[in-house]
Scaffold this motif. Sequence first.
Motif, PDB file in Angstrom:
ATOM      1  N   VAL A  54      23.575  51.257  28.011  1.00  0.00           N
ATOM      2  CA  VAL A  54      24.890  51.213  27.051  1.00  0.00           C
ATOM      3  C   VAL A  54      24.935  52.378  26.201  1.00  0.00           C
ATOM      4  CG1 VAL A  54      26.039  49.767  25.149  1.00  0.00           C
ATOM      5  CG2 VAL A  54      24.853  48.385  27.147  1.00  0.00           C
ATOM      6  N   LYS A  55      26.143  53.225  26.340  1.00  0.00           N
ATOM      7  CA  LYS A  55      26.314  54.466  25.631  1.00  0.00           C
ATOM      8  C   LYS A  55      27.155  54.138  24.231  1.00  0.00           C
ATOM      9  CE  LYS A  55      27.152  58.414  27.538  1.00  0.00           C
ATOM     10  NZ  LYS A  55      27.799  59.284  28.475  1.00  0.00           N
ATOM     11  N   SER A  56      28.129  53.313  24.169  1.00  0.00           N
ATOM     12  CA  SER A  56      28.696  52.904  22.902  1.00  0.00           C
ATOM     13  C   SER A  56      29.477  51.678  23.229  1.00  0.00           C
ATOM     14  CB  SER A  56      29.655  54.367  22.761  1.00  0.00           C
ATOM     15  OG  SER A  56      30.832  54.126  23.836  1.00  0.00           O
ATOM     16  N   ILE A  57      29.798  51.060  22.233  1.00  0.00           N
ATOM     17  CA  ILE A  57      30.554  49.790  22.152  1.00  0.00           C
ATOM     18  C   ILE A  57      31.759  49.928  21.211  1.00  0.00           C
ATOM     19  CG2 ILE A  57      30.447  47.230  22.019  1.00  0.00           C
ATOM     20  CD1 ILE A  57      27.798  47.211  22.415  1.00  0.00           C
ATOM     21  N   ASP A  58      32.928  49.621  21.641  1.00  0.00           N
ATOM     22  CA  ASP A  58      34.294  49.626  20.613  1.00  0.00           C
ATOM     23  C   ASP A  58      34.598  48.341  20.372  1.00  0.00           C
ATOM     24  OD1 ASP A  58      36.303  50.211  19.347  1.00  0.00           O
ATOM     25  OD2 ASP A  58      37.344  51.412  20.661  1.00  0.00           O
ATOM     26  N   VAL A  59      34.527  47.793  19.327  1.00  0.00           N
ATOM     27  CA  VAL A  59      34.895  46.605  18.869  1.00  0.00           C
ATOM     28  C   VAL A  59      35.985  46.386  18.122  1.00  0.00           C
ATOM     29  CG1 VAL A  59      32.433  45.542  18.986  1.00  0.00           C
ATOM     30  CG2 VAL A  59      33.448  46.222  16.721  1.00  0.00           C
ATOM     31  N   LYS A 123      35.071  47.096  24.314  1.00  0.00           N
ATOM     32  CA  LYS A 123      35.154  48.065  25.269  1.00  0.00           C
ATOM     33  C   LYS A 123      33.542  48.585  25.159  1.00  0.00           C
ATOM     34  CE  LYS A 123      40.014  49.256  24.472  1.00  0.00           C
ATOM     35  NZ  LYS A 123      41.102  50.331  23.971  1.00  0.00           N
ATOM     36  N   VAL A 124      33.047  48.739  26.578  1.00  0.00           N
ATOM     37  CA  VAL A 124      31.882  49.317  26.505  1.00  0.00           C
ATOM     38  C   VAL A 124      31.665  50.498  27.592  1.00  0.00           C
ATOM     39  CG1 VAL A 124      29.468  48.591  27.092  1.00  0.00           C
ATOM     40  CG2 VAL A 124      30.955  46.911  26.218  1.00  0.00           C
TER      41      VAL A 124
END
Length: 734
Positions: A54-59, A123-124
Amino acid sequence: MITITKARKEILKSHPRIDAIYKVTGIAKYVADWNVDNILYGAVIKSRIPHGKVKSIDVNEAKKIEGVKDIVTCFDDNTIWNAGEKFHKRRVFTDHVRYLGDIIGAVAAETKFAAKIAAETVKVEYEEYPAVFKIEDAMKPDAPKIWEDGNVKGPLTISYGDIEKDFAEADLIFKGNFKTSRVANAQLEPAASLAWWEGNKLTVIAATQSIFGCREGLARDLGIPIENVRVITYYKGGGFGNKASDMNYDLIAAILAKRTGRPVLVEFSREEEFSLVHGRWGTDQTVEAAVKKDGTILGFKIKAYADVGAYTRAIGKFVEGPESYYSTRSWYSEIYAVYTNTPPTGHMRAPPGPQSCFATESLVDDIAFKLGVNPLDLRLKNAVTKVHNSLNLTSNGLRECLLRGAKEFNWYNRWKKPEKPKKGEVVRGVGVAMAAWHARVGYGEAKIRIKADGKVELHVGVVDIGTGAKTTMAMIASRYLSIPVENIDIIWGDTENTPYSIGESGSRTTSFTGNAVKEASLELKEKILSLASQFTGIDKTHLDIVNGKIVSLDGSIKIDIGDLLVKTKTNYLEAFARINQELDKNAERLSFAAHFCEVEVDTETGEINVTDYLAVHDSGEIVNYLTAENQVRGGIIMGIGMALSEKLIFSDYDGSILNGNFMTYRLPTIDKIPDIKVVFVETEDPYGPKSLGEVSIVPVPACIGNAIFNATTIRLTELPFSRETLLAKLEQLY
């Protein structure tokens, strides 16, 4: 003199579930039935790739959904779920996803729908890695690593005696390869957990098999004192071994509840239950046997590979058991656990039992056929006398199970030498298989109290996952107190109000907690008789309790226990027992089973039906015949599913489960269940009743496979038995 017949004895020792009315009327509250004020609902954020980082998570967009109160991800929380993986540290929210659906975060919202939509909206961004879905690919030298230390764990070994010497001295060597598929626990109640905090104290309403195991795990994983954790499970809708500790959904509910300051319910869907909760692992086993011409089996060699998925919660060596029910001079098992990018595996009713028994008992059946002997006689010749050729059994009813079964099933008249069937005909055959399972002893506690109204309160930390544990505990107390079961109230399922119990896993409840109930009941009986002696002036050795009343042996005194407490101004009497039994270092304790069945095979369509089934069990003294018989029947039905229909099907594209629901996962239906007769051989064991719940499934697939061979001369070596394979092999016969 009154003679109690076996039938009468079973009536006297049978009792319906004391909580049955609550279950059938819907009064019983399971986790999702709890209503608490200000509740939030949790949903998990699952990976959409089978392997990667997992590089980034947009919540941001997810947080805008109405009702969303909190979102936690792998970048916010590093909690380790210690019970979630056997060989490695596993995070509750992982940043290294190892299968499609791996949990990377969770949402808490005002409604289930809002939580679910928000979890799907997150979004991941991933760094994708290559994935492997089959053990043969995972074992290749250049295979992508699922774990940093590789994909293969082992060899895990089981050995005794001089295996090479015995194989060198053998007259004949037999060899076979056997495969078993991965199957789902498929319990009725989906995974669920409700958690809330009051200050620094955590309460969890858990769908667990062990309230104390769950409590210990939560305290350990969350890093809080164990006295600050309370776990409640009044009703559990099945577990089959896989929910005996804290589960990740318990931790997720607790984490979300802590972050939001509100109670949070996490409940998996049926599809999530299939993919996120751990089922039985598959195996690929090559078994060899060293045999003398007279049928003496000198030793076994086993090399096995277990497909454990991305994570495994197993305790043990994945392929084991038969080394305990054959009297061989030697044994050597070499076992490898292989990780794949598929959903995880874990305990399921006798975790390695049916897979291991299927391979070994199928080969033993082949040995009998090639030696020209009856397969029952070969088992009688080689049935265990000393475990690992060195350990003394506390009791051993295996031979009696085989002999009793032969008589009840009319084996010697029904068994015929296997013959090639005529094309298109419907044929029948019979099979036999034997098995054993551990019957451990250990630590247990119980508290029992009698009040002035004559009612007894029995405090035990059992859960009762369908095994009838509450009823069993009440019957044990009733027996040793001589008070009717109807006068005994069970206090259960709450770590705050009950003493310690190991929980409903590993077939241990009756041996561990039941023996504590026995000791507490005997102690309370002594206190009652001592008080009665003081009150009446009669020596307590001349007093007894009969059907809830204190009586003198000469018949001159008959006092209700409640009246005694009132007249002596005693509010209550109580006793507490703590036991911790241990076996001698040279001893072993096992339960045994011998199963017999008949199958019908349609050689034109390949359809297989089990038409008759007999199970003979040595589980020591039976406490409740009604529950015991149903436990055995339930295990057999699960075994029929494993043999004839159940198989998790995985996508070759992404490793996901393609049949992860009750519509497409082929559980056995009522039309596939034969008449099942259960017989108990009640051996006397110094430690009391032995295990029962797990051994019932162990010999089933092997027994059915052996019956198919007897009907057709075709040895099916992969579970579940498929029509296609059977028809292809039949075609080769013609």
